[in-house]
Each structure stands twice: as structure tokens, then as C-alpha cells.
Motif scaffolding. Structure first.
Motif: not given
Length: 178
Positions: A8, A22, A34, A85
Motif C-alpha cells: 500500500y 499509514s 510501515h 504500507v
């Protein structure tokens, strides 16, 4: 509604909510990571050249290096079984080059684009100042007029972080680009 394991990518201008969203999104996965792309810029202790409105070729080369490193880190986590992410200011002509770095699928591309007044208000409330070389309006124009119109675009001007995350989850199919 469940989220599919994937990569993502969250972009937007400074103070658009990338870090907050995020982190929240990565926490939704059983195994979530992340990656803050800007950390690779901050690792340069001497010789860093920031991107400015009148950037140099050297600044562009450093930006591309940062994007390439981020993509490699993301791929490594993803190949180890994590949902990842990654967030940074993926703007303008460099977006497609960044996306080309990814071999894994699926890729979800999410652009946060609150209005200028919301960005200014958010910037004033932050503990850091992102707008030193850039004006909010100038950077926002790059996002709106030079970024490819791919993935999911969310105007989060009047949304809480929770509402923004909910919108991403609800509309995740729109975010999938490959």
C-alpha cells in the motif's frame, strides 16, 4: 471488510496525513509494516540535497535513490510475508519511475489530497515544519496537475484520520493499480 495482503503506497503533500494514516493502516494487518520513505533521506549525514522548486540534477538523483531504496525495503518485507504500507511525497513525473521499482503484486496507490486551507491548518499544528523551501500552494499544484490520476484519491479535508482510514478500506478496490 478485510484488507488483502499487499503493498500500500500512500502519497500526498506534506501535512496531508500520510504518516498518521499509514501507521493506522499498517496496524490493521496481522503482520504489518510501515515504511517511512523519508527516513532514507534523513540517513544522509553529509551531502544531502533537498528537492526544491528549482531542484538540481543531483537533488533528483538523490530522490530517485531514496525511492529505489524504499522500494527494495518494501519488497523485502512483503516477500517475508508482511503487508507493507509505504509513505512519502511521491509527486510529479517521478511517481511512475517509483512504481516501476516494484515486482510484487498487488500494489495499492492512495493519494491524500486535502485542500490548501486544511494543509495549512495541519502544518501549523505539527511539531515539525515541512514547508521551508516550498509553498503549500506550489506543492499542491504539483500533486494535482502532475501526478498520474491512478489509484484512489481521497479529499480528506474534513475527515478525521479514522474516517479517512475507513474510506480507504471501503474503497480499496479503487486503489489497486497492479
Amino acid at each position: 471488510m478485510t484488507l488483502e495482503r499487499g503493498i500500500y503506497i500512500i502519497t500526498g503533500v506534506m501535512a496531508s496525513g500520510k504518516s498518521t494514516i499509514s501507521q493506522m493502516l499498517a496496524e490493521k494487518f496481522e503482520k504489518g509494516v510501515h515504511v517511512r520513505g523519508d527516513v532514507f533521506r534523513k540517513m544522509i549525514v553529509k551531502g544531502n540535497i533537498d528537492m526544491t522548486p528549482n531542484y538540481s540534477q543531483s537533488a533528483l538523483e538523490q530522490l530517485r535513490l531514496r525511492f529505489k531504496i524504499a522500494a527494495k525495503v518494501v519488497e523485502m518485507y512483503y516477500n517475508a510475508g508482511f503487508s507493507v504500507v509505504v509513505q512519502d511525497n511521491y509527486l510529479g513525473k517521478e511517481v511512475m519511475g517509483f512504481l516501476d521499482e516494484f515486482k510484487s503484486k498487488p500494489i495499492y496507490f492512495i493519494t491524500l489530497h486535502p485542500n490548501v486551507n486544511s494543509i495549512i491548518n495541519r502544518e501549523q499544528k505539527r511539531n515539525k515544519s515541512g514547508y521551508t523551501a516550498w509553498q503549500v500552494e506550489t506543492l499542491n499544484n504539483v500533486l494535482l496537475h502532475e501526478n498520474p490520476k491512478i489509484g484512489l484519491w481521497i479529499d480528506s479535508s474534513y475527515m478525521t484520520p479514522e474516517e479517512t482510514l475507513s474510506e480507504i478500506i471501503k474503497r480499496k478496490k479503487e486503489a489497486r493499480i497492479k
